[in-house]
Design a protein around this motif. Structure first.
Motif, short mmCIF file in Angstrom:
data_model
loop_
_atom_site.label_atom_id
_atom_site.label_comp_id
_atom_site.label_asym_id
_atom_site.label_seq_id
_atom_site.Cartn_x
_atom_site.Cartn_y
_atom_site.Cartn_z
N UNK A 30 46.06 33.63 52.06
CA UNK A 30 46.52 34.77 51.25
C UNK A 30 45.68 34.92 50.00
N UNK A 31 45.48 36.17 49.61
CA UNK A 31 44.70 36.43 48.40
C UNK A 31 45.52 36.05 47.18
N UNK A 32 44.90 35.44 46.18
CA UNK A 32 45.64 35.11 44.97
C UNK A 32 46.00 36.37 44.20
N UNK A 33 46.93 36.25 43.29
CA UNK A 33 47.31 37.40 42.48
C UNK A 33 46.13 37.85 41.64
N UNK A 34 45.92 39.16 41.52
CA UNK A 34 44.79 39.65 40.73
C UNK A 34 44.91 39.23 39.28
N UNK A 35 43.75 38.97 38.68
CA UNK A 35 43.69 38.60 37.28
C UNK A 35 43.34 39.84 36.46
N UNK A 36 44.10 40.08 35.42
CA UNK A 36 43.80 41.20 34.53
C UNK A 36 42.57 40.87 33.70
N UNK A 37 41.55 41.72 33.72
CA UNK A 37 40.32 41.39 32.99
C UNK A 37 40.54 41.39 31.49
N UNK A 38 39.95 40.46 30.77
CA UNK A 38 40.05 40.46 29.30
C UNK A 38 39.42 41.73 28.71
N UNK A 39 39.86 42.09 27.52
CA UNK A 39 39.35 43.30 26.87
C UNK A 39 37.85 43.20 26.60
N UNK A 40 37.32 41.99 26.47
CA UNK A 40 35.91 41.81 26.16
C UNK A 40 35.01 41.94 27.38
N UNK A 41 35.61 42.08 28.55
CA UNK A 41 34.86 42.08 29.80
C UNK A 41 34.54 43.50 30.24
N UNK A 42 33.36 43.70 30.79
CA UNK A 42 33.01 44.99 31.37
C UNK A 42 33.67 45.12 32.74
N UNK A 43 34.22 46.30 33.00
CA UNK A 43 34.87 46.57 34.27
C UNK A 43 36.36 46.29 34.23
N UNK A 44 37.09 47.01 35.09
CA UNK A 44 38.55 46.91 35.13
C UNK A 44 39.07 46.12 36.32
N UNK A 45 38.19 45.66 37.19
CA UNK A 45 38.63 44.93 38.37
C UNK A 45 38.88 43.46 38.08
N UNK A 46 39.52 42.80 39.03
CA UNK A 46 39.79 41.37 38.96
C UNK A 46 38.48 40.61 38.78
N UNK A 47 38.35 39.81 37.71
CA UNK A 47 37.08 39.10 37.46
C UNK A 47 36.97 37.74 38.13
N UNK A 48 37.94 37.37 38.95
CA UNK A 48 37.99 36.00 39.47
C UNK A 48 36.72 35.58 40.17
N UNK A 49 36.05 36.51 40.85
CA UNK A 49 34.90 36.14 41.67
C UNK A 49 33.58 36.67 41.14
N UNK A 50 33.61 37.48 40.08
CA UNK A 50 32.34 38.03 39.59
C UNK A 50 32.31 38.26 38.09
N UNK A 51 33.24 37.66 37.35
CA UNK A 51 33.31 37.93 35.92
C UNK A 51 32.02 37.65 35.18
N UNK A 52 31.48 36.45 35.32
CA UNK A 52 30.25 36.08 34.63
C UNK A 52 29.07 36.87 35.17
N UNK A 53 29.05 37.10 36.47
CA UNK A 53 27.95 37.86 37.08
C UNK A 53 27.87 39.26 36.49
#
Length: 443
Positions: A30-53
């Motif tokens: 099962x997919x984990x619950x989506x993570x709300x991106x921090x305000x400092x991050x670019x993009x509105x999607x779940x950053x779990x797999x590509x935040x730093x990228x």
């Protein structure tokens, strides 16, 4: 960005098989619950797999466009670095100690390049380089997570990071094998069919064929390049294919010819497919791969062949809007940043890239920047509708090489698989498995 949770079971299984993974185990996870991106991050999607990228690409592209990003955006990236110098894809609690198994070479490599481009972060860059050196495989390569077999994408990105940080890849070695030796092990030589020669496989194998994204990222590294890619004067000299002896002897591509051979392969692929690369996955129709095409342009410009890259850059200008701006969560900052880097390398207008203001699109996907170049304000006021809305997309199918925007919105998610989906697949394996994830070559 696509995620594994949005795919049907059969499509997911096919993609996992293409990546060399066991499909049933992941399909049932099962997919984990989506993570709300921090305000400092670019993009509105779940950053779990590509935040730093995506943060690293966004900061690199904006820095090269003379945009001074918000301090919070930069501090978020530096705050993601682990004590040993590596970066994971994302960690929600930056105060907690990192699990070394979650650190990855791809995130670390692009973070190093971003902080180098921004300047003023030498300590973090030095620690990132030290992590890359410590996690180099004995054959000179890098895997996505430490301890796995090397792959061309991870090795190419690591070599580019070393180059950006002024750490000579020829001198970074394990067991007598340098980073450049490791990179060369993925390039197809004279034993391969003519159309494959010069290309890079994701990982070696008896039936391995050149992979578009692996070739683009590895070729940039082989040409001594890093992000952002500096522009060069347009020239007419075509890249030379590797010189093979009569009789098809199994000769490897000489190191001095590596970048030229890769460029020749990419030009051949681009010419054969209407100036773009294609993504082919089991059980799915081949689709244009905008991510791989973008890296092909970057590597060709760096190798001194901007004229041969011009057609692909124009194709991206005509077809990139949906990829960058029409994802499930709006703007995909990694895609927008990649196109911005392409526009700058190819000497195209980033404020009117096929009708899209890429600078505004990327700026509006993250925290308010500290300052913008004067060109940004004038370009925004010059939008056809007189507003400063994020990137005005193409509205006429005749303006984008025959691909209508309706088609692009419908399939833009598919063409982005080369960048977004396979990141998610790899990183979901990481979350689901007890052992380090195996990179799939589609970062």
């Amino acid at each position: 960005m696509l995620t594994a949770a949005r795919l049907g079971a059969s499509a997911l299984a096919g993609l996992l098989l293409a990546a060399g993974a066991a499909a049933p185990a992941l399909a049932d996870t099962p997919a984990p619950s989506p993570v709300t991106p921090p305000a400092a991050l670019y993009g509105k999607g779940d950053p779990s797999y590509d935040g730093v990228w995506r943060q690293s690409l966004a900061l690199t592209a904006l820095a090269s466009a003379k945009v001074v990003p918000a301090a919070s955006a930069v501090s978020w990236l530096t705050g993601q670095q682990c004590a040993d110098g590596g970066w994971p894809s994302f960690r929600a609690d930056a105060a907690a100690a990192c699990d070394p198994k979650t650190e990855d070479s791809n995130a670390t490599a692009v973070a190093v390049q971003a902080l180098t481009a921004l300047g003023g972060h030498q300590d973090a860059v030095a620690k990132g380089v030290a992590w890359l050196k410590a996690n180099q495989n004995a054959d000179g390569t890098w895997s996505y997570n430490p301890g796995g077999p090397g792959d061309a994408d991870s090795t190419g990105l690591a070599v580019s990071a070393l180059t950006a940080a002024h750490a000579d890849p020829a001198q970074v070695a394990k067991a007598g094998r340098s980073a450049l030796d490791g990179l060369a092990g993925f390039q197809l030589g004279c034993a391969a069919p003519a159309a494959e020669r010069g290309g890079y496989v994701y990982q070696p194998g008896a039936d391995a064929k050149a992979n578009g994204l692996a070739t683009g990222q590895a070729a940039l590294a082989a040409a001594g390049g890093a992000l952002p890619v500096a522009t060069t004067d347009r020239v007419d000299a075509a890249p030379a294919a590797p010189a093979c002896p009569a009789g098809g002897a199994a000769a490897a591509v000489p190191a001095a010819q590596s970048a030229e051979a890769a460029s020749a392969h990419l030009v051949g692929r681009l010419n054969a497919n209407g100036q773009h690369l294609m993504l082919t996955t089991p059980g799915a129709e081949p689709a244009p791969d905008l991510n791989a095409t973008s890296w092909a342009v970057l590597s060709l410009v760096r190798a001194g062949h901007p004229h041969q890259a011009a057609g692909a850059a124009d194709w991206l200008a005509g077809n990139g809007y949906a990829w960058a701006a029409k994802g499930k969560n709006g703007t995909d900052p990694a895609a927008a940043a990649t196109l911005l880097l392409v526009a700058q390398a190819a000497k195209l207008d980033p404020y009117n890239f096929g009708g899209t203001n890429l600078v505004q699109l990327l700026v509006d996907s993250g925290p308010k920047p500290l300052s913008l170049p004067s060109a940004a304000a004038s370009a925004a006021s010059a939008n056809p509708d007189g507003t400063a809305a994020p990137g005005s997309g193409i509205t006429d199918g005749e303006d984008n090489g025959g691909f209508s925007p309706i088609w692009l919105v419908g399939t833009g998610l598919v063409v982005g698989i080369g960048g977004g989906l396979m990141i998610s697949l790899n990183r979901r394996r990481q979350a689901a498995a007890a052992t380090p994830a195996k990179d799939d070559g589609q970062q």
